[in-house]
Scaffold this active site. Structure first.
Site, PDB file in Angstrom:
ATOM      1  CB  CYS A 155      -0.937  -0.006   1.201  1.00  0.00           C
ATOM      2  SG  CYS A 155      -2.049  -1.430   1.238  1.00  0.00           S
ATOM      3  CG  ASP A 156       3.597   2.453   3.180  1.00  0.00           C
ATOM      4  OD1 ASP A 156       2.826   3.404   3.378  1.00  0.00           O
ATOM      5  OD2 ASP A 156       4.045   1.758   4.103  1.00  0.00           O
ATOM      6  CG  LEU A 157       6.376  -0.357  -1.866  1.00  0.00           C
ATOM      7  CD1 LEU A 157       6.741  -1.806  -2.151  1.00  0.00           C
ATOM      8  CD2 LEU A 157       7.606   0.529  -1.978  1.00  0.00           C
ATOM      9  N   GLY A 180       3.036   5.598  -3.264  1.00  0.00           N
ATOM     10  CA  GLY A 180       4.156   6.367  -3.776  1.00  0.00           C
ATOM     11  C   GLY A 180       4.120   6.479  -5.285  1.00  0.00           C
TER      12      GLY A 180
END
Length: 409
Positions: free
Chosen positions: A179-181, A184
């Site tokens: 989810c972070d990647l 980003g």
């Protein structure tokens, strides 16, 4: 060749992963990314180890592998955002910037006088990207959002793992902070679109990015399966809910993945397995037929593939036109001839490394008329404070020393 974002300056007020992943991509594209860090320890991920980079004496440095994975090509400047003089440094840098990226809690920077309205009033062309767990609006907006929480809320864990009733059943976290990647990456896309919008209008804008929004947005075919079919997707383990055969199969000495995406590939597979009659079996003629009878089909294919070793299938099936691969661990991935040929491991300069460089995973984008430049590894804390304040703001050594003395830097 020049880099696509040569001449673009990014003021990076983010930390951990989603924001830094976005700004690392912008830096790879040639942007001058100035990473603002708290003088007291900097980005949290600097301490997220082991492993840490080792110096020439074999001792751990403060440079964690996690931190180094997302901060390449940036310049680190330490600024105390609680200091009035420190906040003024940020305002002056924002006047020179094209983009600000931040992932503070909702309203956190506005309380410091550094929110989107504040900085865009100083620089109307500024693109200000805020990344949070849940966005700037909605009932959960004030809450912090971490990747694991978003994986649970967004549904990916409900379709990842072994099916109910089988050994090891239950929802599973994806092995990367996906989810972070992906947030980003979507943030990078949004910033590039906003830069193009600015080219036409001369105006900057505020971008509101949320991990949960992004996760829900890339549910893709699984969401459409639910919308159209009315059935809640479930965990299917190693097999695909819409294609068959599309899963690992046992060989004489291991496993390989076979991924038939159409009827033509399936017919070729049946010939290679020595059972061409399967292509005309009413249970297996079309994709829907094979999906309806996947267990029976998987048993037949498994029995045939067990007769020969992995290397036979890994060589023969792709040659015949059937997609097939091994199941690599990460070390084996970087030994793959295709990965090597595509240059997916690079060496990047680092002053603390005994060899002068550290390995990095390359940016996967390949331009025909631009370049990805690996100028520097993730910076040490405050490594470029004097350089940036002198070059960008024109401060002399005495003024920089005075700001350090007051605790602003």
């Amino acid at each position: 060749m020049s880099a696509p974002l040569d001449g673009i300056r990014v003021l990076d007020l983010s930390r951990i992963l989603a924001g830094p992943w976005c700004t690392q991509m912008l830096a790879d594209f040639g942007a001058d990314v100035i990473k603002i860090e708290n003088p007291d320890g900097g980005d949290d991920t600097r301490s997220w180890g082991p492993p840490f980079l080792k110096d020439k004496d074999g001792n751990d440095t403060r440079e964690a592998a996690y931190y180094m994975s997302a901060n390449r090509n940036k310049r680190s400047v330490t600024v105390n955002l609680r200091s009035e003089e420190g906040k003024e440094v940020i305002r002056e840098l924002a006047k020179t910037a094209d983009v600000v990226v931040e992932n503070f809690k909702v309203g956190g920077l506005a309380k410091l006088g550094l929110g989107p309205d504040d900085l865009m009033a100083l620089n109307p062309r500024l693109i200000y990207c805020s990344i949070t767990g849940f966005g700037q609006t909605g009932p959960k907006a004030p809450e912090p959002g971490y990747d694991y929480l978003i994986q649970g809320l967004g549904g990916i864990m409900s379709i990842t793992g072994n099916p109910d009733g089988t050994p090891g059943a239950g929802p599973q976290r994806v092995g990367l902070a996906i989810c972070d990647l992906t947030t980003g990456m979507y943030s990078t896309i949004a910033i590039l679109a906003a830069l193009q919008h600015r080219e036409r209008t001369g105006r900057g804008q505020h971008i509101d990015m949320a991990l949960l929004d992004v996760h829900v947005g890339w549910l893709a075919n699984q969401a459409m399966n639910y919308f159209i079919g009315g059935k809640v997707p479930e965990r299917t383990g190693a097999w695909h809910p819409n294609l068959s055969p599309y899963q690992p199969f046992p060989c004489a000495d291991g496993e390989v993945i076979v991924a038939c995406g159409n009827d033509r590939q399936f017919k070729i597979l049946t010939r290679e397995l020595g059972v061409p009659e399967l292509a005309d079996d009413p249970r297996f003629v079309t994709v829907p037929d094979r999906n309806a009878n996947r267990e029976a089909l998987a048993e037949i294919i498994s029995d045939r593939m067990r007769l020969k070793p992995r290397e036979h299938w890994l060589t023969r099936l792709p040659e015949a036109g059937v997609p097939c691969s091994g199941l690599n661990t990460i070390d084996k991935t970087f030994e793959e001839p295709q990965v090597i040929a595509r240059g997916m491991k690079v060496e990047v300069p680092h002053p603390l490394s005994p060899t002068g460089t550290v390995p990095n995973v390359a940016n996967p984008i390949k331009f025909s008329d631009s370049k990805i430049a690996y100028r520097r590894a993730a910076p040490m804390l405050g490594e470029h404070t004097d350089e940036v304040l002198s070059e960008v703001l024109g401060l002399d050594a005495a003024r920089i020393a005075a700001l350090k003395e007051t605790g602003a830097l």
